[in-house]
Design a protein around this motif. Structure first.
Motif, mmCIF file in Angstrom:
data_model
loop_
_atom_site.group_PDB
_atom_site.id
_atom_site.type_symbol
_atom_site.label_atom_id
_atom_site.label_comp_id
_atom_site.label_asym_id
_atom_site.label_seq_id
_atom_site.Cartn_x
_atom_site.Cartn_y
_atom_site.Cartn_z
ATOM 1 N N PHE A 70 0.815 -1.215 0.000
ATOM 2 C CA PHE A 70 0.000 0.000 0.000
ATOM 3 C C PHE A 70 0.846 1.260 0.000
ATOM 4 C CE2 PHE A 70 -2.362 -3.345 2.249
ATOM 5 C CZ PHE A 70 -3.462 -3.443 1.416
ATOM 6 N N VAL B 41 -6.679 3.952 3.344
ATOM 7 C CA VAL B 41 -6.648 2.823 2.383
ATOM 8 C C VAL B 41 -7.531 1.682 2.875
ATOM 9 C CG1 VAL B 41 -4.383 3.393 1.461
ATOM 10 C CG2 VAL B 41 -4.559 1.960 3.508
ATOM 11 N N GLN C 5 -9.091 -0.185 -0.037
ATOM 12 C CA GLN C 5 -8.102 -0.977 -0.768
ATOM 13 C C GLN C 5 -7.713 -2.243 -0.002
ATOM 14 O OE1 GLN C 5 -4.784 1.496 -1.835
ATOM 15 N NE2 GLN C 5 -6.083 3.174 -2.572
#
Length: 629
Positions: A206, A322, A325
């Protein structure tokens, strides 16, 4: 969701792009920034050559061929070639985001088989997707500003797209997505603890490079523009920049002034990483703060004004930024093996036949393959003729003490046709033994006919020795002819076992009743019954609240009717039995002209004689005084 589902969705997306009259070049420009550096362009994908099928005739050409049979459906060569073209288009548009070209090329046939397996499973589950298909077609119609479905169909035909194929692709995508959601996705579980653990273990995935999100306002210019046109475009660009400096919103100005393809979206171009832009533009955009914009820059397309709408620094962002994600990555890691295991199970239960030369990369080792061979009629089975067991009167059988094999080797008398002669029935007289139906006696020295010594019959036997004239000899009979003989063995019949059967049934019934009594719980005791009655009785706080039962009339007793019952009068409110005091009137009434005074009963009327006093035998007559007229 997965590689296969994304491919199915991209198939519908390609057909939709054709319906919207967008060329592959325009699609590539929309997917990749127009100001991208030339060094980052993807390489041209290489197509593969499919195995060819030889024609039956020397000069023939194979137009169509069945590549795979999946249950009751087929995958033809045209389907494989169409999938190959779509794959090449996706690789040209997506570049590095489309995945490994060699891996996707290898799994192309596997994905087609997976789709047919999911469609067969959807058919078993009763999923049609008709309602969702109508909704999606209506959304496409609204996006293209069309009035009816007929206009949508005409637009598809104008672009060379079969409307029926387009609907079939959308329906197949709906069915496969529904099957994957119901059969696989609902069994996946993710928690916040798992999300935090996955984020800590894959922080490097990430990590983000420094990137900036840009918006543009383009003042277009042709390639062969004159100096006057260039000056006019530059003046318009300066005027536009002045409006923005004066406080106008950059997105609103882009929608009304920009001549680029992103004007409807407010000029949004997306994110650009370091090295993804041309050096001239990168030097001017990355130092900008969020909300700042550049001066008009001359490019091959014209004059452009770029604004930095978002700036992300290099490094690992926190989990809150995130979160989406991380969830997608966890879902992808769990979904891939679960879906592959589910499709492998479907392969093992399905009928799949692949043409030689094609390879299914997702085949299971437990998958069965049909075998085809020429038809061979089964060999008829010959039934062995049953041998008829006949007794030949000339055949000697094994007697007591003789060898059985000697009897089988005895000569048999045959008739003219070579068959054993039949035995005629022998008439046996009373008191004589059969001579033709029984085998000959063995010659062991005991036969009197051959000069042997007779042997006495064993005690208890029913057959006594006979003489040469076939009569029973009384001299060699049992020592005690009057002794009781053993009863001959009789056949066992049901009538002789009736008593035993009935006895067994009775014992079985008694045992069943005893087991039932043993399993029945004991009833309540006397104390429990009395306690239950006391608890069920009314409390009596409001009188007798128990339900009054109707009195039953005895047989022969006269009926009692309500009309014959004596009426019970209610007690008066005032007791009339007590003496009442006279009421004294203290006021003296005034005489009036209308008042009529009645004389006493014993006073005579005026002008008349006084009546005689009343006696017990002669009551006094009553008199009445009428008022004057």
């Amino acid at each position: 969701m997965t590689v296969r589902i994304s491919q199915l969705r991209s198939t519908a997306a390609i057909a939709l792009s054709a319906l919207l009259a967008l060329s592959l070049t325009a699609s590539a420009q929309l997917k990749s920034p127009r100001y991208q550096s030339p060094g980052t362009l993807p390489a041209e994908p290489q197509s593969t050559i499919l195995p060819s099928t030889p024609a039956i005739t020397p000069d023939g050409v194979v137009v169509e061929d069945v590549v795979v049979r999946v249950n009751d459906q087929i995958i033809s060569r045209s389907d494989v070639e169409r999938q190959e073209q779509q794959l090449q288009a996706e690789l040209r548009q997506g570049g590095a985001q489309a995945g490994d070209p060699a891996e996707r090329q290898k799994n192309m046939l596997r994905d087609l088989i997976d789709q047919q397996l999911l469609l067969s499973r959807g058919k078993e589950l009763g999923i049609t997707g008709d309602t969702e298909l109508i909704r999606r077609l209506d959304d496409i119609r609204k996006q293209n500003h069309l009035d009816s479905m007929e206009d949508l169909e005409k637009a598809a035909r104008a672009q060379g797209v079969s409307f029926e194929d387009f609907k079939a692709q959308i329906r197949n995508s709906i069915i496969t997505s529904s099957v994957v959601r119901d059969e696989v996705s609902r069994h996946l579980q993710m928690t916040q603890a798992d999300e935090r653990k996955y984020y800590d273990a894959h922080k490097d995935q990430f990590a983000q490079q420094e990137q900036v999100r840009l918006s543009e306002i383009l003042i277009p210019l042709p390639a062969d523009a004159t100096d006057a046109a260039i000056a006019q475009a530059q003046a318009k660009a300066e005027e536009t920049a002045a409006k923005i400096r004066a406080g106008a919103a950059f997105a609103d100005v882009a929608k009304t002034t920009s001549g680029g393809p992103t004007a409807a979206q407010g000029g949004d171009l997306g994110f650009f990483k370091r090295g993804g832009l041309a050096p001239v533009l990168e030097e001017k955009t990355f130092p900008l703060k969020v909300g700042d914009f550049t001066a008009p820059i001359r490019t091959r397309q014209g004059f452009v004004i770029l604004q930095a709408t978002e700036h992300q620094e290099a490094g690992v962002p926190p989990l809150a930024q995130v979160d989406q994600q991380v969830q997608e990555a966890m879902y992808q890691d769990q979904m891939q093996p679960a879906l592959r295991a589910y499709l492998t199970h479907l392969r093992e239960d399905a009928y799949i036949d692949i043409k030689p030369g094609f390879v299914d990369s997702g085949a299971s080792p437990l998958q069965t393959k049909p075998l085809f061979s020429a038809y061979t009629a089964p060999t008829p089975k010959k039934k062995a003729a049953p041998a008829k067991a006949r007794f030949d009167r000339h055949t000697t059988t094994a007697a007591a003490g003789a060898a059985p094999a000697a009897a089988l080797l005895a000569p048999v008398q045959l008739d003219k046709k070579g068959r054993p002669k039949k035995i005629k029935k022998e008439k046996i007289r009373y008191g004589q033994a059969p001579r033709l139906a029984l085998p000959a006696a063995p010659d062991d020295g005991t036969n009197t006919a051959t000069g042997g010594t007779p042997v006495a019959a064993a005690p208890g036997t029913a057959i006594a020795p006979t003489t040469s004239d076939n009569t029973v000899s009384a001299a060699n009979a049992s020592d005690d002819p009057l002794a009781p003989q053993a009863a001959p063995a009789k056949k066992t019949r049901y009538s002789s076992r009736v008593v035993e059967v009935r006895k067994a049934k009775v014992e079985k019934l008694e045992k069943k009743q005893a087991d039932k009594i043993a399993a029945t719980p004991n009833g309540p005791s006397a104390d429990e019954v009395n306690s239950k009655k006391v608890q069920a009785a009314p409390l009596g706080l409001n009188g007798d609240t128990a339900t009054k039962k109707k009195k039953k009339r005895k047989k022969g007793e006269a009926k009692e009717r309500y009309s014959e019952k004596p009426v019970e009068k209610a007690a008066p409110l005032i007791d009339n039995t007590q003496p009442r005091l006279p009421k004294t009137d203290t006021t003296t009434p005034k005489p009036t002209s209308d008042t009529t005074t009645l004389p006493p009963a014993n006073q005579p009327a005026p002008g008349s004689t006084a009546p005689a006093p009343a006696t017990p035998g002669n009551p006094a007559p009553s008199t009445t005084t009428l008022p004057p007229q």
